[in-house]
Motif scaffolding. Structure first.
Motif, PDB file in Angstrom:
ATOM      1  N   LEU B 245       1.330  -1.250   0.244  1.00  0.00           N
ATOM      2  CA  LEU B 245      -0.086  -0.271  -0.046  1.00  0.00           C
ATOM      3  C   LEU B 245       0.500   2.019  -0.189  1.00  0.00           C
ATOM      4  CD1 LEU B 245      -3.207  -1.318   2.565  1.00  0.00           C
ATOM      5  CD2 LEU B 245      -3.026  -0.862   0.288  1.00  0.00           C
ATOM      6  N   PHE B 283      -8.137   3.726   7.073  1.00  0.00           N
ATOM      7  CA  PHE B 283      -7.233   3.692   6.922  1.00  0.00           C
ATOM      8  C   PHE B 283      -8.042   2.273   5.484  1.00  0.00           C
ATOM      9  CE2 PHE B 283      -3.321   1.374   5.182  1.00  0.00           C
ATOM     10  CZ  PHE B 283      -2.974   2.412   4.635  1.00  0.00           C
ATOM     11  N   GLY B 284      -8.218   1.533   5.303  1.00  0.00           N
ATOM     12  CA  GLY B 284      -8.529   0.492   4.378  1.00  0.00           C
ATOM     13  C   GLY B 284      -9.392   0.814   3.372  1.00  0.00           C
ATOM     14  N   PHE B 285     -10.764   1.785   4.512  1.00  0.00           N
ATOM     15  CA  PHE B 285     -12.204   2.066   3.290  1.00  0.00           C
ATOM     16  C   PHE B 285     -11.271   3.743   2.724  1.00  0.00           C
ATOM     17  CE2 PHE B 285     -14.849   0.638   6.478  1.00  0.00           C
ATOM     18  CZ  PHE B 285     -15.327  -0.223   5.061  1.00  0.00           C
ATOM     19  N   ILE B 287      -8.302   3.360   1.081  1.00  0.00           N
ATOM     20  CA  ILE B 287      -7.661   3.294   0.587  1.00  0.00           C
ATOM     21  C   ILE B 287      -8.689   2.523  -1.047  1.00  0.00           C
ATOM     22  CG2 ILE B 287      -6.118   0.677  -0.430  1.00  0.00           C
ATOM     23  CD1 ILE B 287      -4.065   2.405   1.098  1.00  0.00           C
ATOM     24  N   VAL B 288      -9.123   2.194  -0.276  1.00  0.00           N
ATOM     25  CA  VAL B 288     -11.212   2.479  -1.504  1.00  0.00           C
ATOM     26  C   VAL B 288     -11.258   2.989  -2.769  1.00  0.00           C
ATOM     27  CG1 VAL B 288     -13.249   1.210  -2.501  1.00  0.00           C
ATOM     28  CG2 VAL B 288     -11.549  -0.406  -0.359  1.00  0.00           C
ATOM     29  N   MET B 291      -8.049   4.331  -4.785  1.00  0.00           N
ATOM     30  CA  MET B 291      -8.546   3.782  -6.197  1.00  0.00           C
ATOM     31  C   MET B 291      -8.947   4.204  -7.128  1.00  0.00           C
ATOM     32  SD  MET B 291      -5.616   2.012  -6.149  1.00  0.00           S
ATOM     33  CE  MET B 291      -4.609   3.125  -5.032  1.00  0.00           C
ATOM     34  N   ILE B 292     -10.479   4.663  -6.446  1.00  0.00           N
ATOM     35  CA  ILE B 292     -11.370   5.039  -6.900  1.00  0.00           C
ATOM     36  C   ILE B 292     -11.019   6.610  -7.945  1.00  0.00           C
ATOM     37  CG2 ILE B 292     -14.426   6.060  -7.166  1.00  0.00           C
ATOM     38  CD1 ILE B 292     -14.304   3.097  -4.810  1.00  0.00           C
TER      39      ILE B 292
END
Lengths: 250, 312, 291
Positions: B245, B283-285, B287-288, B291-292
């Protein structure tokens, strides 16, 4: 009969998709330095034949020999190593690389070995050759721009130049004039003639543009419904009654 | 910005970072050194992910292999500058062995192979206690000395690590400017054309992956000496994910992408400590969302904005 | 010998659950090119949806239906619309990264908002064992095997025998040809996403009683699903079943006879062996190279 050593030998290639015979027993040969044009209406099996020669499709029967070696079904990499180059119907340049880098990338793998290239000069010793090619294709003013930013015509020129960078012994050109404007078609033909003269490689050209083929190729093959309908000098093939029928319908 | 001011900015930047820890307390110095260590691993990973276009989910495993080599051999009294190349070569070879079957078949398979490999390496570290110390790990790992000067002091060890990070970065920069770099760019841009021009995609991707793995091995050696204590949990899959990441968030395929990404990965947990348990969820969301909205990573932002401005 | 039969039966049951997750994973890859690294979390989330319901006194069967609906909406339609659709044109890597991010996000969301510890989960099957071939087999293993097997087989039949199923397979094999044939590709792909979400919910119902509901339970399941899919053969739906069962059984045997510590490594080793010697997977068919 002349006994010129044939170079590319297509032997009775057949490819069937179920009951449909896309290529139905095609044989021909290409000598060193020869330019052979392949014409035929849509769906006549030109592309399938092309893909069989290039190893993309495994023929149902028959085979292809290059310099006496059976190359049927070889991977693009193995073919490239044997000096068989190609161009694609659609634009296939490295859009993020400069024009000059595109040309160097096209030839660097044929120079020395992979470990040696790691320690070679950044241009792999091909800078001069690339500049000559750029000069020849009149791309000097854009040589340092990224290929993806250029016009379709310019990219087409890069695309063709790339195929000739490693001076391949045989080049298969898949509709080089597709999408190219008429003034560029003439330039392209002149370039191909010059490359044939200077590099001495053989070409097999698939093309719809009759005028282009007739002027470029001393030898033309006309395919219809998977078979060779006529073969010979362009004027002869053009005058052939069967060819006219196939193109114009009864 | 032309090349000259770019170089100048780079030198000034490195110099500024080199003197930064003089103004920091112990933990700050440690974080700076940790940043250098992770940067070595992410610079290598960028070669695999950013330049050769392959997913690697096992960088922490190679990092761990390097660290365990260092821990075991340094404790046996082997010299640091012998251990370093041994760890690098070991990771390089393991990388080749792991990458070859996967890349030969299907390039996506490398992601799965590395994921599984990371889990297997973790199991070995945890279970083979006679060699690896098991879950307790290995402590008392010595720091090297240089020309008779001990590097035990944190500040000195930081400079030592920084120096080698710059050396590693310079080697990678040189690699990317060689014909190999052009081959990487070509095969990522248009693999079909690349292959028809004799570029051996499988060989290049395999070497990119193995060189990336070797970088992680080098980073692992510096990590073991930095902490002087290692345990299996530092080399879990989640760390591979973090390194991946870091490369992506910064901007994969850009030389300085991992630098920005690694700063974020190292500092973010410190900044977001107030969020406690929610930090990783956010953090996880994030990243999503990144990317979008910005698939090229943060370093592609100026380009994105500039491009939009130009098209008006 | 007695142990062996028990190990094989329970391994097959676990393997059948892996197969459910693997099947959805395969379908998703075929239909949309999505490599879903959050597949394990797609199994984890319904477990907690069901737990939230059952702890409020809702019966398990109803909780399961609720979980199916929630999953179909969130992890089926929502996942496709919000994550996959905008990203698919950027190529494989950004989408893979997004699913990795989603995996972290979902896991940590459950950890932070529900619990970090493993939660007991009610079983669909009665406790206890019954005799079989001179040994004892638990009701839950046999029940799991039956349900998972039934679902895999009916999905097979659906894909092979019904118009919709065949249309879905056509999309998976050749998107452009399917479009030319007048198949509504978009709808078919959406169906695949919903089927994937529901399959994961079923896997969740079956696996949670044994493995307990925990925020990171998906790590292991997801990983097994990827490997099962590849081992069995990516272009064959029956491959996922074979791959899953093979992993489940071998894990049990190696865990018992060799070392329980390396149980989790079995899938990787099997995967490496298969791609070395039979790259297309055990049941897969080698595909002609695409131009």
């Amino acid at each position: 009969m002349t006994t010129t050593p044939s170079f590319l030998e297509v032997k009775d290639v057949r490819k069937a998709y179920g009951a449909i015979k896309a290529v139905d027993g095609v044989s021909f040969s290409v000598g060193p330095g020869e330019i052979v044009g392949v014409i035929g209406p849509n769906g006549s099996g030109k592309t399938t034949l092309f893909n069989s020669i290039l190893g993309q499709i495994k023929p149902t029967s028959g085979g292809v020999e290059f310099c006496g070696e059976d190359i049927t079904g070889m991977s693009p990499l193995e073919l490239a190593r044997r000096g068989v180059g190609r161009t694609f119907q659609t634009l296939q340049v490295f859009t993020h690389l400069s024009v000059r880098d595109n040309l160097i990338a096209a030839a660097q793998e044929f120079k020395s070995t992979m470990p040696a290239r790691l320690f070679a000069a950044p241009d792999a010793g091909l800078g001069h050759h690339a500049d000559e090619m750029i000069e020849m294709f009149r791309l000097k003013h854009v040589a340092h721009l990224k290929a993806g930013t250029l016009s379709y015509g310019q990219q087409k020129l890069i695309d063709i130049a790339m195929a000739f960078m490693p001076a391949p012994r045989l080049v298969l050109l898949d509709e080089p004039c597709a999408g190219v404007n008429p003034s560029l078609v003439d330039q392209l033909r002149e370039l191909l003639c010059e490359l044939n003269r200077t590099q001495g490689g053989s070409f097999v050209v698939i093309e719809h543009n009759m005028d282009f083929i007739m002027k470029l190729c001393p030898h033309v093959i006309c395919m219809v419904e998977g078979k060779v309908l006529a073969e010979g000098p362009p004027a002869e093939v053009q005058a052939n009654r069967h060819v006219l029928e196939a193109y114009l319908g009864n | 910005m032309n090349a000259k001011t770019g170089k100048l900015a780079l030198v000034v930047g490195i110099a500024a970072f080199a003197i930064l820890p003089l103004f920091l307390k112990g933990y700050g110095v440690y974080l700076c050194a940790l940043f250098c260590v992770y940067l070595m691993a992410t610079l290598g990973l960028n070669l695999t992910v950013g330049y050769a276009g392959q997913m690697s989910l096992g960088q922490a495993a190679f990092f761990g292999i390097g660290a365990y080599h260092a821990a075991i051999l340094l404790k046996l009294g082997w010299p640091f500058f012998l251990v370093l190349p041994i760890a690098a070569v070991a990771c390089f070879l393991v990388g080749l062995l792991l990458g070859f079957p996967a890349l030969r078949v299907q390039h996506h398979y490398l992601a799965f192979a590395t994921l599984g490999f990371n889990i297997l390496v973790f199991l070995i570290m945890r279970n083979e206690a006679t060699i690896t110390g098991g879950p307790l790990g290995i402590s008392g790992i010595p720091r090297p000395s240089l020309f008779g000067i001990s590097l035990d002091a944190d500040l000195r060890y930081f400079w030592f690590t920084l120096f080698f990070t710059v050396v590693l970065a310079a080697i990678l920069w040189w690699l990317l400017r060689s014909p190999w770099g052009r081959a990487f760019a070509a095969l990522r841009d248009n693999p079909i054309r690349a292959e028809s021009l004799g570029i051996n995609i499988t060989a290049y991707t395999l070497f990119a992956f193995a060189i990336g793995a070797a970088c992680a091995g080098v980073a692992g050696v510096f990590y073991a000496s930095l902490l002087q204590f290692i345990e299996p949990s530092s080399f879990q899959f989640s760390y591979s994910l973090m390194m991946l990441l870091a490369v992506i968030v910064g901007g994969s395929g850009r030389f300085f992408g991992p630098v920005l990404g690694t700063v974020i990965i190292v500092l973010l947990p410190e900044w977001l400590r107030f969020m406690q348990n929610w930090y990783l969820a956010v953090f996880g969301f994030a990243i999503v969302a990144l990317m979008i909205f910005l698939p090229g990573g943060l370093l592609s932002l100026p380009e994105r904005l500039g491009w939009k401005g130009a098209s008006k | 010998m007695v142990d062996l039969i028990q190990l094989i039966v329970s391994g097959t049951a676990t393997g059948a659950i892996y197969a459910l997750a693997a099947l959805g994973f395969t379908l998703l890859w075929q239909a949309s090119g999505t490599i879903n690294f959050a597949q394990g979390e797609f199994v984890m989330l319904p477990a907690f949806t069901m737990l939230i319901c059952t702890t409020r006194g809702v019966p398990l069967w109803l909780a399961f239906l609720v979980a199916c609906v929630v999953s179909a909406i969130l992890l089926g339609i929502g996942f496709k619309r919000i994550v996959v659709d905008p990203l698919i044109r950027h190529g494989v890597i950004p989408l893979v990264i997004a699913t990795l991010g989603l995996s972290i996000g979902l896991k940590q969301l459950v950890k932070a908002s529900y619990a970090a510890e493993a939660q007991p989960f009610p079983s669909v099957f009665p406790a206890g064992q019954f005799p079989l071939f001179g040994t004892h087999v638990s009701y839950s293993d046999v029940g799991t095997l039956l349900i998972a097997g039934l679902i895999v087989i009916s999905l097979q039949l659906f894909l092979k025998r019904t118009v919709t199923g065949r249309a879905m397979q056509a999309c998976a094999q050749n998107m452009d040809a399917a479009k030319v044939l007048g198949i509504n590709v978009k709808t078919m792909v959406l169906y695949v996403f919903i089927i994937n979400a529901v399959l994961a919910a079923v896997a969740s119902l079956l696996i949670s009683p044994t493995y307990l509901a925990k925020f990171d339970m998906g790590d292991s399941i997801g990983q097994k699903a990827f490997f099962a899919a590849i081992i069995g053969g990516f272009n064959q739906t029956s491959g996922a079943l074979l791959g899953g069962v093979l992993i489940g059984v071998l894990e049990n045997l190696i865990g018992f006879y060799v070392s329980p510590a390396y149980k989790e490594g079995v899938a990787l080793v099997l995967f490496m062996v298969v791609i070395l010697f039979r790259p297309e997977g055990l049941l897969g068919k080698a595909e002609e190279r695409k131009v």
